[in-house]
Design a protein around this motif. Structure first.
Motif, mmCIF file in Angstrom:
data_model
loop_
_atom_site.group_PDB
_atom_site.id
_atom_site.type_symbol
_atom_site.label_atom_id
_atom_site.label_comp_id
_atom_site.label_asym_id
_atom_site.label_seq_id
_atom_site.Cartn_x
_atom_site.Cartn_y
_atom_site.Cartn_z
ATOM 1 N N SER A 1 18.141 -0.331 12.965
ATOM 2 C CA SER A 1 18.839 0.264 14.173
ATOM 3 C C SER A 1 18.402 1.719 13.997
ATOM 4 N N LYS A 2 17.871 2.351 12.899
ATOM 5 C CA LYS A 2 17.680 3.710 12.829
ATOM 6 C C LYS A 2 16.255 3.795 12.151
ATOM 7 N N ALA A 3 15.609 2.769 12.052
ATOM 8 C CA ALA A 3 14.223 2.670 11.466
ATOM 9 C C ALA A 3 13.272 3.390 12.548
ATOM 10 N N GLU A 4 12.485 4.248 12.022
ATOM 11 C CA GLU A 4 11.346 4.792 13.036
ATOM 12 C C GLU A 4 10.584 3.912 13.680
ATOM 13 N N GLU A 5 10.120 3.925 15.014
ATOM 14 C CA GLU A 5 9.474 3.027 15.536
ATOM 15 C C GLU A 5 7.930 3.144 14.855
ATOM 16 N N SER A 6 7.451 3.948 15.027
ATOM 17 C CA SER A 6 6.071 4.416 14.334
ATOM 18 C C SER A 6 6.137 5.665 13.318
ATOM 19 N N ILE A 7 5.416 5.443 12.090
ATOM 20 C CA ILE A 7 5.395 6.571 11.469
ATOM 21 C C ILE A 7 3.805 6.795 10.945
ATOM 22 N N ASP A 8 3.285 7.986 10.901
ATOM 23 C CA ASP A 8 2.065 8.543 11.026
ATOM 24 C C ASP A 8 1.865 8.875 9.511
ATOM 25 N N TYR A 9 1.775 7.742 8.617
ATOM 26 C CA TYR A 9 1.568 8.132 6.970
ATOM 27 C C TYR A 9 0.422 8.985 6.546
ATOM 28 N N SER A 10 -0.647 9.297 7.384
ATOM 29 C CA SER A 10 -1.582 10.171 7.154
ATOM 30 C C SER A 10 -1.173 11.548 7.055
ATOM 31 N N SER A 11 -0.308 11.784 7.989
ATOM 32 C CA SER A 11 0.336 13.235 7.989
ATOM 33 C C SER A 11 1.295 13.770 6.850
ATOM 34 N N LEU A 12 1.519 12.540 6.087
ATOM 35 C CA LEU A 12 2.499 12.806 4.886
ATOM 36 C C LEU A 12 1.724 13.246 3.726
ATOM 37 N N ASP A 13 1.949 14.572 2.976
ATOM 38 C CA ASP A 13 1.265 14.581 2.011
ATOM 39 C C ASP A 13 1.879 14.269 0.693
ATOM 40 N N ALA A 14 1.341 13.897 -0.286
ATOM 41 C CA ALA A 14 1.728 13.248 -1.600
ATOM 42 C C ALA A 14 2.746 14.235 -2.272
ATOM 43 N N LEU A 15 3.944 13.579 -2.747
ATOM 44 C CA LEU A 15 4.756 14.351 -3.672
ATOM 45 C C LEU A 15 4.164 14.617 -4.841
ATOM 46 N N ASP A 16 3.397 13.785 -5.506
ATOM 47 C CA ASP A 16 2.525 14.000 -6.705
ATOM 48 C C ASP A 16 1.136 14.261 -6.648
ATOM 49 N N GLU A 17 0.551 15.293 -6.635
ATOM 50 C CA GLU A 17 -0.666 15.519 -6.501
ATOM 51 C C GLU A 17 -1.946 14.618 -7.299
ATOM 52 N N LYS A 18 -1.282 14.228 -8.557
ATOM 53 C CA LYS A 18 -2.153 13.389 -9.324
ATOM 54 C C LYS A 18 -2.387 12.089 -8.831
ATOM 55 N N THR A 19 -1.664 11.547 -7.583
ATOM 56 C CA THR A 19 -2.018 10.432 -7.023
ATOM 57 C C THR A 19 -3.296 10.611 -6.457
ATOM 58 N N GLU A 20 -3.817 11.818 -5.931
ATOM 59 C CA GLU A 20 -5.358 11.935 -5.486
ATOM 60 C C GLU A 20 -6.506 11.438 -6.476
ATOM 61 N N ASN A 21 -6.127 11.653 -7.816
ATOM 62 C CA ASN A 21 -6.858 11.235 -8.846
ATOM 63 C C ASN A 21 -7.012 9.775 -9.059
ATOM 64 N N LEU A 22 -6.024 8.919 -8.561
ATOM 65 C CA LEU A 22 -5.972 7.545 -8.729
ATOM 66 C C LEU A 22 -6.821 6.899 -7.462
ATOM 67 N N LYS A 23 -7.267 7.630 -6.585
ATOM 68 C CA LYS A 23 -8.090 7.120 -5.562
ATOM 69 C C LYS A 23 -9.390 6.468 -5.970
ATOM 70 N N SER A 24 -9.895 7.120 -7.018
ATOM 71 C CA SER A 24 -11.040 6.740 -7.573
ATOM 72 C C SER A 24 -10.811 5.242 -8.428
ATOM 73 N N TYR A 25 -11.421 4.070 -8.190
ATOM 74 C CA TYR A 25 -10.965 2.934 -8.728
ATOM 75 C C TYR A 25 -12.189 1.765 -8.478
ATOM 76 N N THR A 26 -12.158 0.940 -9.561
ATOM 77 C CA THR A 26 -12.851 -0.492 -9.631
ATOM 78 C C THR A 26 -12.480 -1.477 -10.301
ATOM 79 N N TYR A 27 -12.891 -2.523 -10.017
ATOM 80 C CA TYR A 27 -12.375 -3.580 -10.786
ATOM 81 C C TYR A 27 -13.789 -4.281 -11.114
#
Length: 575
Positions: free
Chosen positions: A257-283
């Protein structure tokens, strides 16, 4: 099997999914993927469908909560550890991750698909990080349920947890986040669930998600999580899992009943800047490695690249299966000890684990991965390399051991010889890939045999039944075969006459007139046409007669003649 192969073979809802079990419960019309589980038809699901039809409007809603309110189908991703997997249960069908599908469907009249990619027992948040990164781009999950914390060092837990959310929301922009604080926060003081609870709440709130503290909600409903805890003090028994599913459902109802219909995740800054490092990835699949011996694999450093061809350095993880007993994986970089992980496993069957080995991984020449036993090595699926974050000092405290290693020159020579083809379950032994020369003792094109009174002829690896023509003479078989090859658009046409031995051509010609025969083909084969074919005749075939084949050169085909749909039946390969 390595992840890359797995994902190609298992594209389900939302384009694809991860390595792990797929849970498809009531009301799903069809599911694609390697394991196709039919929908379970019950009276409850039938009633839900009827209710949904009367409830749905002409306008489709968006978002997880909007779709539920509108009775539309939803797809839910589950990532977690043993609590989400149901590791301690005799039957995982009693786990909350499976039970929640039926409960949501009954409550909201929505068809539900649950993709549960949780990994068993003490897999950590790093395994969830890998799973999230392996979800294909363009996936369209409506919700993700995260269940981690018990096995995770609080020092790095928040970074990985937020990275998982950011990775998933980038791939699934309309997804809703649901986070569980596992009940072991109360039942197992020796674990990390309680210490990680605050981080889960804070991060989930930042991404406008729903946090469900299982033990606290149990208490609010007059239930003590310790009363339903499993023998390991971590998981929950069948009753505890059922209660967990009920709590998740009630929390979704309250939050909708209180959930937002749409969330723009791209507008939300990371709480922890170290998450940017983890975007580099390979398996990197084990099949890319050279196999040094039965327990050791080696890979040149210049092969450690992401999908864009960029070098990846930082964290290193290893994906393989625990075997019953002591498990040991040891890694060296350029001949220098890098990290080691050992674990005694009491399970009776192998169990997938994705282990974080160490940080500051930056090989100049090669990396070597060595296992304690050949059985562990056989299960080696691949390595994971991501951008760096600093790990606790405990990762640097391990005992070095002597392993067989190749220097860069020897490794290069081995790779040039193609010795990398047998590394890990995602590849095959070289002996399996090498085509053996045709044995003179095996069947050759034109060979025939009789099975249950039917005549068959061998052609390019398959036995085809020779279909009698429509002249009424059962001893004459004239075959025109059109075979679609593996190369798209290429067609092999083979026309030949089969008859019994012991009769010359002159005798055969007096037995029966020429006959026109055709063969039905599958819809995948291009349109075919009738062929005027002179048929040789044959004397009646005896049961003991030794059959031979006389192959006629294919004559020109009248492509203007349309195939007679009532002609002879097709020759199907004998299985």
């Amino acid at each position: 099997m390595d992840f890359k192969t797995f994902f190609e073979q298992n594209k389900k809802a939302c384009v694809g999914g991860l390595a792990g079990a797929v849970v498809v419960l009531m009301g799903i019309a069809a599911v694609t993927g390697r394991s196709k589980t039919p929908a379970i038809e019950t009276s409850a699901s039938s009633a839900a469908v009827e209710t949904k039809e009367s409830k749905s409007s002409d306008v489709e809603a968006s978002g997880f909560y909007g779709k539920l309110a509108n009775g539309q189908s939803v797809s839910v991703l589950v990532l977690g550890d043993g609590f989400a997997k149901g590791s301690n249960l005799e039957n995982v069908s009693t786990s909350w991750a499976e039970l929640i599908s039926e409960k949501i469907q009954t409550e909201f009249s929505s068809d539900v698909q649950i993709d549960n990619y949780a990994l068993p027992s003490d897999n950590s948040i790093f395994s969830g990080f890998v799973m999230a990164n392996e979800i294909p781009e363009g996936s369209e999950y409506d919700a993700v349920i995260l269940s981690f914390g018990e096995y995770d060092d609080p020092e790095t837990f928040g970074t990985f947890y937020e990275s998982i959310i950011r990775t998933i929301t980038e791939k699934c922009p309309e997804i809703s986040v649901i986070s569980l604080i596992e009940p072991s926060s109360v039942t197992n003081p020796e674990g990390h669930a309680a210490a990680n609870a605050s981080a889960i709440q804070t991060i989930t709130d930042h991404y406008h998600g729903l946090t469900i503290d299982v033990a606290k909600l149990m208490e609010a409903n007059g239930v003590n999580a310790k009363d339903t805890v499993a023998s390991d003090n971590i998981g929950q028994n069948d009753d505890g899992n059922a209660k967990t599913a009920d709590l998740i459902l009630s929390s979704i109802k309250d939050f909708s009943s209180k959930a937002e219909e749409s969330i723009d995740y791209s507008s939300l800054d990371a709480l922890d800047e170290k998450t940017e490092n983890l975007k580099s990835y390979t398996y990197i699949s084990a099949s890319e490695f050279a196999k040094v011996n039965d327990t050791t694999f080696e890979l040149p450093a210049d092969m450690i690249l992401d999908v864009y061809g960029e070098t990846v350095t930082g964290l290193l993880g290893v994906d393989y299966d625990y075997q019953t007993g002591i498990n040991d994986v040891y890694v060296s970089v350029d001949g220098t000890p890098f990290g080691r992980s050992g674990k005694e496993f009491s399970g009776s069957a192998p169990e997938q684990h994705i282990l974080l080995i160490n940080d500051e991984f930056a090989p100049a020449e090669y990396v070597t991965v060595s296992f304690g036993t050949a059985a562990e090595a056989e299960s080696f699926a691949g390595i994971i390399v991501s951008g760096n974050i600093t790990l606790p000092e405990a990762y640097d405290k391990f005992e070095a051991k002597e392993i067989e290693e190749l220097d860069a020159a020897a490794l290069s020579a081995l790779m040039d010889q193609g010795e990398n083809a047998d590394g890990g379950p995602g590849s095959q032994d070289e002996s399996e890939e090498t085509e053996e020369p045709e044995s003179n003792d095996g069947p050759a094109n034109g060979d025939t045999k009789t099975v249950d009174g039917a005549l068959y002829e061998y052609y390019d690896g398959e036995w085809y039944e020779v279909v009698n023509d429509d002249t009424g003479n059962p001893d004459i078989g004239v075959k025109q075969e059109i075979v679609e090859t593996r190369s798209a658009g290429q067609i092999i046409t083979n026309r030949e006459t089969v008859h019994s031995s012991g009769m010359d051509a002159a005798q055969a010609e007096t037995q029966s007139p020429a006959a026109e025969t055709v063969v039905e083909t599958s819809t995948a084969v291009p349109e075919t046409y009738a062929v005027e074919t002179p048929a040789e005749t044959a004397a009646p075939e005896t049961a003991a007669a030794e059959l031979s084949v006389e192959t006629q050169a294919a004559e020109s085909v009248d492509m203007g003649a349309v195939m007679d749909p009532n002609a002879a039946a097709a020759m199907a390969p004998v299985q």
